[in-house]
Design an enzyme around this catalytic site. Structure first.
Site, PDB file in Angstrom:
ATOM      1  N   ASP A 220       3.393 -37.282  -2.991  1.00 39.67           N
ATOM      2  CA  ASP A 220       4.111 -37.048  -4.270  1.00 39.67           C
ATOM      3  C   ASP A 220       5.152 -38.142  -4.478  1.00 39.67           C
ATOM      4  OD1 ASP A 220       5.293 -35.215  -1.927  1.00 39.67           O
ATOM      5  OD2 ASP A 220       6.930 -36.046  -3.094  1.00 39.67           O
ATOM      6  N   ASP A 222       8.373 -37.501  -5.037  1.00 37.79           N
ATOM      7  CA  ASP A 222       9.683 -36.868  -4.874  1.00 37.79           C
ATOM      8  C   ASP A 222      10.281 -36.600  -6.265  1.00 37.79           C
ATOM      9  OD1 ASP A 222      11.387 -35.801  -2.835  1.00 37.79           O
ATOM     10  OD2 ASP A 222      12.851 -37.337  -3.361  1.00 37.79           O
TER      11      ASP A 222
HETATM   12  N1  LIG Z   1       9.125 -35.201  -1.464  1.00 34.61           N
HETATM   13  C1  LIG Z   1       9.178 -34.851  -0.186  1.00 34.61           C
HETATM   14  N2  LIG Z   1      10.381 -34.686   0.419  1.00 34.61           N
HETATM   15  C2  LIG Z   1      10.439 -34.356   1.731  1.00 34.61           C
HETATM   16  N3  LIG Z   1       9.363 -34.137   2.507  1.00 34.61           N
HETATM   17  C3  LIG Z   1       8.168 -34.278   1.937  1.00 34.61           C
HETATM   18  N4  LIG Z   1       6.938 -34.150   2.431  1.00 34.61           N
HETATM   19  C4  LIG Z   1       6.057 -34.404   1.443  1.00 34.61           C
HETATM   20  N5  LIG Z   1       6.705 -34.708   0.298  1.00 34.61           N
HETATM   21  C5  LIG Z   1       8.014 -34.641   0.583  1.00 34.61           C
END
Ligand SMILES: Nc1ncnc2[nH]cnc12
Ligand SMILES: CSC[C@H]1O[C@H](OP(=O)(O)O)[C@H](O)[C@@H]1O
Length: 315
Positions: A220, A222
């Site tokens: 992703d 974030d």
């Molecule tokens: N955005 C994210 N923040 C922290 N850990 C994650 N693991 C997968 N995506 C994450």
């Protein structure tokens, strides 16, 4: 010369609860001075007969949150099996546009944003003080070795999965994801990736003199992109299965060669950690208790087994 010992440990993260192309040998569940690992460790053999140890970081059925993973027991248990190199997989958020979900990365730096609630040292609570070097938190020999092989496997796979190298990963406490402001700040700090798991795992591997590298698999973006939704678990799950399939494929293709590279006696390849704690442990004082030395001998028998002979010398 090759060895039939279990020299390689694989730690599977979110979505990666088993490997492929392996013949099950047995489950082991070693009790360590720091308790039991997250799950019984699977010992399995590759088609060549090479044995590897696989451990699901969050336990069978994903029952440990990132803050409660028994990381000391995990690393100590792998060390007790003879493991000298760990390839750890992790689902991560991307803090950079070019690292799109589905991409792989081998980070070389870490920014610690955990909150001090995870026991982060084998020496904590003992009468022995040690300061492990952590300027290069991953084992650069192992990272560089993996770079070449993982890139080749991803190219041959032909699904367009890119590999990024020399990236910086932020490790946050969680379990909630970051705010938008935090996500933007981590980018300004130089963070490229974010997860909740690389610490204290990498620190503990260093203390146990095990080579450690992280294969980060992006799920992703974030929460830093102004016009996009902030990350949710549902967003992460969308990419998790494909990333886990690719991770299994990568593992199946590289582990034999890695085992061979580690087993070449005297070559020193990938073994830069061995002996690294010698100058990190403070010289022995009368106050070090025999019980603590016995406990620490579980991970570092070279320095702590025996009352006299294995002492560290800074001379
Ligand atoms: N955005 C994210 N923040 C922290 N850990 C994650 N693991 C997968 N995506 C994450
Ligand atoms: C499922 S999203 C957050 C979770 O995923 C990552 O786990 P792992 O590193 O074990 O793959 C991340 O670090 C968080 O623990």
């Amino acid at each position: 010369m090759t060895s039939d010992k279990v020299l390689i440990g694989v730690i599977g993260g979110s979505g990666l609860y088993h490997l492929d192309n392996l013949t099950f040998v047995k489950h082991v569940n070693p009790e360590t001075p720091w308790g039991f690992p997250s799950a019984p460790i699977t010992i399995a053999s590759l088609p060549s007969g090479t044995q590897v140890a696989f451990l699901a970081r969050h336990g069978t059925g994903h029952t440990f949150s990132p803050s409660s993973v028994p990381a000391r027991a995990n690393i100590a248990a792998l060390k007790s099996l003879g493991v000298r190199a760990i390839v750890a997989f992790s689902a991560v958020g991307s803090l950079r546009e070019e690292i799109s979900p589905g991409s792989f990365a081998l980070p070389t730096q870490i920014i610690d944003r955990t909150k001090g609630v995870r026991p982060a040292s084998f020496f904590e609570g003992t009468t022995v003080v040690a300061h492990a070097a952590f300027g290069d938190p991953f084992s650069m020999g192992l990272v560089r070795w993996l770079e070449e092989r993982v890139r080749k496997v991803l190219e041959e796979e032909g699904r367009g999965v890119r590999l990024f190298t020399d990236k910086c990963i932020v490790c946050m406490e969680g379990p909630q994801f970051s705010t938008r402001a935090e996500s933007v700040m981590y980018r300004q700090w130089g963070g490229d990736l974010i997860n909740m798991s690389v610490l204290p795992e990498a620190k503990l591997a260093r203390e146990a003199e095990i080579s450690y590298a992280l294969v980060a698999t992006a799920t992703d973006y974030d929460s830093w992109r102004p016009h996009s939704e902030a990350v949710t678990a549902a967003e992460v799950f969308k990419t998790l299965k494909d990333n886990a399939d690719t991770s299994r494929h990568v593992a199946a293709r590289i582990l034999d060669d890695l085992h061979a590279a580690i087993s070449v006696e005297g070559q020193g390849l990938l073994l830069e950690e061995v002996g690294s704690m010698k100058f990190s442990i403070m010289p022995r004082s009368e106050k070090q208790s025999p019980e603590d030395r016995k406990k620490l001998a579980f991970i570092l028998p070279e320095y702590f087994a025996g009352d006299e002979g294995a002492d560290v010398s800074h001379a």
